[in-house]
Design a protein around this motif. Structure first.
Motif, short mmCIF file in Angstrom:
data_model
loop_
_atom_site.label_atom_id
_atom_site.label_comp_id
_atom_site.label_asym_id
_atom_site.label_seq_id
_atom_site.Cartn_x
_atom_site.Cartn_y
_atom_site.Cartn_z
N GLU A 167 -12.60 -13.15 8.60
CA GLU A 167 -12.46 -14.19 9.76
C GLU A 167 -11.46 -13.38 10.78
O GLU A 167 -11.81 -13.56 12.07
CB GLU A 167 -12.11 -15.21 9.38
N ASP A 168 -10.31 -12.68 10.41
CA ASP A 168 -9.17 -12.37 11.42
C ASP A 168 -8.81 -10.96 11.19
O ASP A 168 -7.78 -10.66 11.40
CB ASP A 168 -8.32 -13.51 11.34
N GLY A 169 -9.82 -10.03 10.62
CA GLY A 169 -8.96 -8.61 10.19
C GLY A 169 -10.14 -8.09 9.69
O GLY A 169 -11.39 -8.15 9.64
N LEU A 170 -9.76 -6.96 8.77
CA LEU A 170 -10.60 -6.10 8.18
C LEU A 170 -10.11 -6.02 6.55
O LEU A 170 -8.94 -5.83 6.30
CB LEU A 170 -10.55 -4.66 8.55
N LEU A 171 -11.09 -5.67 5.77
CA LEU A 171 -10.68 -5.31 4.44
C LEU A 171 -10.86 -3.94 4.16
O LEU A 171 -12.25 -3.31 4.57
CB LEU A 171 -11.65 -5.97 3.39
N LEU A 172 -10.19 -3.09 3.63
CA LEU A 172 -10.43 -1.83 3.36
C LEU A 172 -10.46 -1.42 1.97
O LEU A 172 -9.39 -1.94 1.11
CB LEU A 172 -9.15 -0.85 4.06
N LYS A 173 -11.73 -1.03 1.37
CA LYS A 173 -11.70 -0.97 -0.12
C LYS A 173 -11.97 0.80 -0.31
O LYS A 173 -12.77 1.20 0.32
CB LYS A 173 -12.93 -1.71 -0.48
N ILE A 174 -10.96 1.19 -1.22
CA ILE A 174 -11.21 2.71 -1.37
C ILE A 174 -11.39 2.81 -2.85
O ILE A 174 -10.70 2.54 -3.48
CB ILE A 174 -9.70 3.23 -0.94
N ARG A 175 -12.44 3.60 -3.17
CA ARG A 175 -12.68 4.08 -4.48
C ARG A 175 -11.97 5.21 -4.64
O ARG A 175 -12.05 6.43 -4.04
CB ARG A 175 -14.12 4.08 -4.84
N ARG A 176 -11.36 5.50 -5.64
CA ARG A 176 -10.60 6.64 -6.01
C ARG A 176 -11.36 7.79 -6.85
O ARG A 176 -12.12 7.18 -7.52
CB ARG A 176 -9.17 6.69 -6.78
N GLU A 177 -11.08 9.02 -6.92
CA GLU A 177 -12.02 10.21 -7.94
C GLU A 177 -11.81 9.72 -9.24
O GLU A 177 -12.57 9.76 -10.16
CB GLU A 177 -11.19 11.48 -7.55
N ASP A 178 -10.53 8.82 -9.68
CA ASP A 178 -10.60 8.42 -11.15
C ASP A 178 -10.93 7.15 -11.42
O ASP A 178 -11.01 6.52 -12.54
CB ASP A 178 -9.29 8.10 -11.39
N GLY A 179 -11.97 6.52 -10.17
CA GLY A 179 -12.64 5.47 -10.68
C GLY A 179 -11.94 4.16 -10.18
O GLY A 179 -12.64 3.05 -10.01
N LYS A 180 -10.73 3.95 -10.11
CA LYS A 180 -9.93 2.81 -9.65
C LYS A 180 -10.42 2.49 -8.04
O LYS A 180 -10.47 3.38 -7.36
CB LYS A 180 -8.46 3.08 -9.95
N ILE A 181 -10.24 1.14 -8.06
CA ILE A 181 -10.37 0.82 -6.51
C ILE A 181 -9.17 0.09 -6.15
O ILE A 181 -8.47 -0.71 -6.64
CB ILE A 181 -11.72 -0.21 -6.51
N ALA A 182 -8.79 0.46 -4.74
CA ALA A 182 -7.65 -0.03 -4.03
C ALA A 182 -8.38 -1.08 -2.87
O ALA A 182 -9.21 -0.74 -2.24
CB ALA A 182 -6.73 0.84 -3.59
N LEU A 183 -7.58 -2.32 -2.91
CA LEU A 183 -8.45 -3.10 -1.83
C LEU A 183 -7.10 -3.36 -0.72
O LEU A 183 -5.95 -3.92 -1.32
CB LEU A 183 -8.93 -4.27 -2.55
#
Length: 86
Positions: free
Chosen positions: A41-57
């Motif tokens: 609604e008021d910004g962005l979500l940045l979702k990163i998939r790492r090479e080790d399979g983990k995800i950072a949001l």
């Protein structure tokens, strides 16, 4: 609609985490394999998939997204990836 940018960048700069020498070592930080950006609604979500399979949001305010864009652009120019226009 998001609020216009303000001068909170000064606080953001003061709060930047330092990068330790050990974190700069080759292979110390996981590499990004892919990413997605979604609008909120008021910004962005940045979702990163790492090479080790983990995800950072990470949720970014509009100001933080602009700062990130500027830092990435300057960083790429610093390493010669972006060449000046002639």
């Amino acid at each position: 609609m998001a609020d216009p940018a303000d001068d909170s960048w000064k606080n953001m700069v003061k709060a930047q985490p330092a990068v330790a020498e050990a974190e700069r070592a080759p292979g110390a930080a996981p590499r990004a394999a892919s990413f997605a950006i979604e609008l909120t609604e008021d910004g962005l979500l940045l979702k990163i998939r790492r090479e080790d399979g983990k995800i950072a949001l990470v949720e970014l305010s509009p100001d933080m997204a602009l700062y990130l864009r500027e830092y990435l652009t300057n960083g790429l120019a610093s390493i010669g990836y972006i060449r000046p226009r002639s």
